[in-house]
Design an enzyme around this catalytic site. Sequence first.
Site, mmCIF file in Angstrom:
data_model
loop_
_atom_site.group_PDB
_atom_site.id
_atom_site.type_symbol
_atom_site.label_atom_id
_atom_site.label_comp_id
_atom_site.label_asym_id
_atom_site.label_seq_id
_atom_site.Cartn_x
_atom_site.Cartn_y
_atom_site.Cartn_z
ATOM 1 N N CYS A 14 -22.600 -17.467 -13.105
ATOM 2 C CA CYS A 14 -23.588 -17.504 -14.182
ATOM 3 C C CYS A 14 -23.601 -16.159 -14.886
ATOM 4 C CB CYS A 14 -24.974 -17.743 -13.588
ATOM 5 S SG CYS A 14 -25.033 -19.156 -12.501
ATOM 6 N N ARG A 40 -19.196 -17.529 -19.102
ATOM 7 C CA ARG A 40 -19.409 -17.416 -17.660
ATOM 8 C C ARG A 40 -20.070 -18.666 -17.085
ATOM 9 N NH1 ARG A 40 -19.306 -12.304 -15.552
ATOM 10 N NH2 ARG A 40 -20.695 -12.992 -13.922
ATOM 11 N N TRP A 71 -23.763 -22.053 -14.464
ATOM 12 C CA TRP A 71 -22.622 -22.926 -14.223
ATOM 13 C C TRP A 71 -22.872 -23.573 -12.873
ATOM 14 C CZ3 TRP A 71 -18.044 -22.477 -10.843
ATOM 15 C CH2 TRP A 71 -17.045 -23.376 -11.181
ATOM 16 N N ASN A 128 -27.199 -14.604 -10.020
ATOM 17 C CA ASN A 128 -25.812 -15.096 -10.018
ATOM 18 C C ASN A 128 -25.274 -14.928 -8.602
ATOM 19 O OD1 ASN A 128 -23.141 -15.744 -10.578
ATOM 20 N ND2 ASN A 128 -22.640 -13.634 -11.147
ATOM 21 N N GLY A 129 -24.706 -15.988 -8.035
ATOM 22 C CA GLY A 129 -24.144 -15.866 -6.688
ATOM 23 C C GLY A 129 -24.734 -16.881 -5.730
ATOM 24 N N GLU A 169 2.393 -23.162 -15.548
ATOM 25 C CA GLU A 169 1.380 -22.602 -16.445
ATOM 26 C C GLU A 169 1.107 -23.570 -17.595
ATOM 27 O OE1 GLU A 169 -1.401 -20.132 -18.356
ATOM 28 O OE2 GLU A 169 -0.780 -20.497 -16.269
ATOM 29 N N LYS A 176 -2.504 -25.277 -18.620
ATOM 30 C CA LYS A 176 -3.118 -25.202 -19.961
ATOM 31 C C LYS A 176 -3.500 -26.593 -20.459
ATOM 32 C CE LYS A 176 -4.006 -21.569 -20.087
ATOM 33 N NZ LYS A 176 -3.830 -21.162 -18.818
ATOM 34 N N GLU A 235 -6.558 -27.699 -18.441
ATOM 35 C CA GLU A 235 -7.778 -26.936 -18.777
ATOM 36 C C GLU A 235 -8.315 -27.312 -20.167
ATOM 37 O OE1 GLU A 235 -7.496 -22.459 -16.920
ATOM 38 O OE2 GLU A 235 -5.945 -23.040 -18.362
ATOM 39 N N HIS A 269 14.365 -36.777 -6.709
ATOM 40 C CA HIS A 269 13.863 -36.931 -5.328
ATOM 41 C C HIS A 269 12.430 -37.475 -5.320
ATOM 42 C CE1 HIS A 269 17.439 -34.861 -4.085
ATOM 43 N NE2 HIS A 269 17.131 -33.800 -4.793
ATOM 44 N N LYS A 271 -14.800 -18.831 -16.844
ATOM 45 C CA LYS A 271 -13.754 -17.843 -17.089
ATOM 46 C C LYS A 271 -13.258 -17.212 -15.795
ATOM 47 C CE LYS A 271 -10.877 -15.578 -19.462
ATOM 48 N NZ LYS A 271 -9.727 -16.298 -19.933
HETATM 49 C C1 BG6 Z 1 -10.257 -19.523 -13.771
HETATM 50 C C2 BG6 Z 1 -9.953 -19.404 -15.258
HETATM 51 O O1 BG6 Z 1 -11.622 -19.622 -13.547
HETATM 52 O O2 BG6 Z 1 -9.776 -18.390 -13.064
HETATM 53 C C3 BG6 Z 1 -8.440 -19.323 -15.406
HETATM 54 O O3 BG6 Z 1 -10.462 -20.549 -15.921
HETATM 55 C C4 BG6 Z 1 -7.926 -18.115 -14.637
HETATM 56 O O4 BG6 Z 1 -8.105 -19.188 -16.761
HETATM 57 C C5 BG6 Z 1 -8.379 -18.131 -13.182
HETATM 58 O O5 BG6 Z 1 -6.529 -18.102 -14.697
HETATM 59 C C6 BG6 Z 1 -8.134 -16.778 -12.510
HETATM 60 O O6 BG6 Z 1 -8.946 -15.826 -13.141
HETATM 61 P P1 BG6 Z 1 -8.599 -14.273 -13.075
HETATM 62 O O7 BG6 Z 1 -9.683 -13.634 -13.876
HETATM 63 O O8 BG6 Z 1 -8.668 -13.884 -11.607
HETATM 64 O O9 BG6 Z 1 -7.241 -14.065 -13.642
#
Ligand code: BG6
Length: 597
Positions: A15, A40, A87, A113-114, A474, A478, A481, A497, A592
Amino acid sequence: MKKYVKTELIYNIMCSIIGYFGHDDAAPTLVRGLKRMEYRGYDSVGVLTGSDNKFTLKKGVGRVSEVNNKLGLDLLHGSTGIGHTRWATHGKVTDKNAHPHLSNSGKIAIVHNGIIENFEELKSNLQNKGFDFQSETDTEIIANLIQLNFDETSDIKQSIIKTVAQLKGHYSFVVIFEDGTLAAARFHEPLIVGVEKDNYYLSSDVLGFIEKTDDAIYIDNEDFVIVNNAGIHIFDFDGAPVKYQITKVSKEFADVYKGDYAHFTLKEISEQPDTILRSENNDQIKQFVDNIKQAKNLYITGSGTSYNAAEIARYLMSKFAKIKIDTVISSEFPFSPNDIEQDSTLITISQSGESADVLEAVRIAKKSNTNILSIVNHLNSSLSQESSLAIGLNCGPEIGVAATKSFTSQLAILYKITDKLCNGCINPDWAKVSAVFSQILSSNSKIKEIARILKEISDIYVLGRGIHLSIAREAALKLKELSYIHAEAIAGGELKHGPLALMDSNVYVIIINPNDSTYSDTMNSANEIKARGAKIIGISDKESDIYDYWIKIPPIDEILYPIIEIVPIQLLAYYTALEKKTNPDYPRNLAKSVTVK
Ligand code: BG6
């Protein structure tokens, strides 16, 4: 006495918390700060202000702008206040569970937060003392515990000292008392104070106050802050005064505006021609290389996109510098079959520097005296503070939840480290890479056309060989996400396989196929897929009839293809998100950086 009923608890995993004490109206500043920190967590939001020993509280489910339009959060009166965006992980997203939370007396309020891990024990003790609870959150327990300790001591400092001594878990919180005093504590979760003359901003992130000041105090772990008319005082958890240092937040972190871009994600993808040139800091790279050369056992770790960068690092260092390095997914570190050897070296990659899985891996590694080297975008993050050496990405704040520019900047740093380790055997031409990025960004009509097609599909596969397999992973991340499509990476040679069974005329496969040493083998895979009627989207600098859709990438030195070939896929995921009317900056259920395991 009310019978104690075990309730499901709401944790506040990732959060944003904020507090303001000063001369201006608190609410507008709090709301703007929460807006900038919304990446966040964006399930619910709330603001509480204090004036003349009274609190005014407004909170609700939804994004900051929605709830503000509905409730007028920024109109609350008072020159001190707290705010929160949430969150959710456990329990429903409801108004009742939104923060801030009041203590039973209504004279203390808190944002947090936590996680409080010993919440059940604390809650039953408080219930046995006559406290009752409105929400299912662990946060309300902290508010009532502070009230209990304040009622016993009539002293704000003592009430915080007694409270943090009883809390177990990882947390940071900001609490406001009836007289307007703010207190905040940090235990493994980020807490920063912005200072502007005698206005104080307590926040999870510099973004909370960056519009007002770039003078910041980074609160150390196990310290707490009290802010009132006497100014700011910092103490450790035992109550001993702590000297503090004001540091300037690097200007680049002030740039949290979308400008003319529709979304931060598109802005950050479009910044890459510039950001790829900004990861200079050669001094640290030299020290990093010296540490790697002296390392007995070398490991590298990260989460999400950062883990995909770690895989690229393993490939580069093994192939070009003949250095053996083991990759470990950070969240798997606690379950890894072999303990990390004594005196090893661990490279950690994290954009935020706050991902709990990475910090946990560091805590485990440090038990065997491991040297921690980190690559981060936030040089004041918890991870940097845990590292013997930290290199900054220098790519500016990344607000879009899906990592884009931070990934290519991570790769740039890793290529530079490898190039030094092999005495310039790669010799990357970054100006060329930057020019190629601009070319790709300026020709996205084909990508938009394919996005209109992908919006209808639910599954897609991304195929790559060698170093391109990590880019395929990757790419799949993407697409998951940003466009919520089930996307799976396939190692080209593994197709026959198993995954080939999935191929038919309803299936789309993205083939990462630059004209390099993997080209002919990957073309074999493309033929196998085509023979089953699947549709192929080719990412390549070489045209081929086998592609139903060709996304052209400009030619470049063979070893630099991985850095450029991800950019069209970032764009494809972004435009597919637009077609599907999802919010690219704030994808559902994500955040994030996830600050809890
Ligand atoms: C996720 C993000 O929460 O954490 C991703 O949505 C990110 O985009 C991943 O790659 C790892 O985050 P960080 O800050 O440790 O690189």
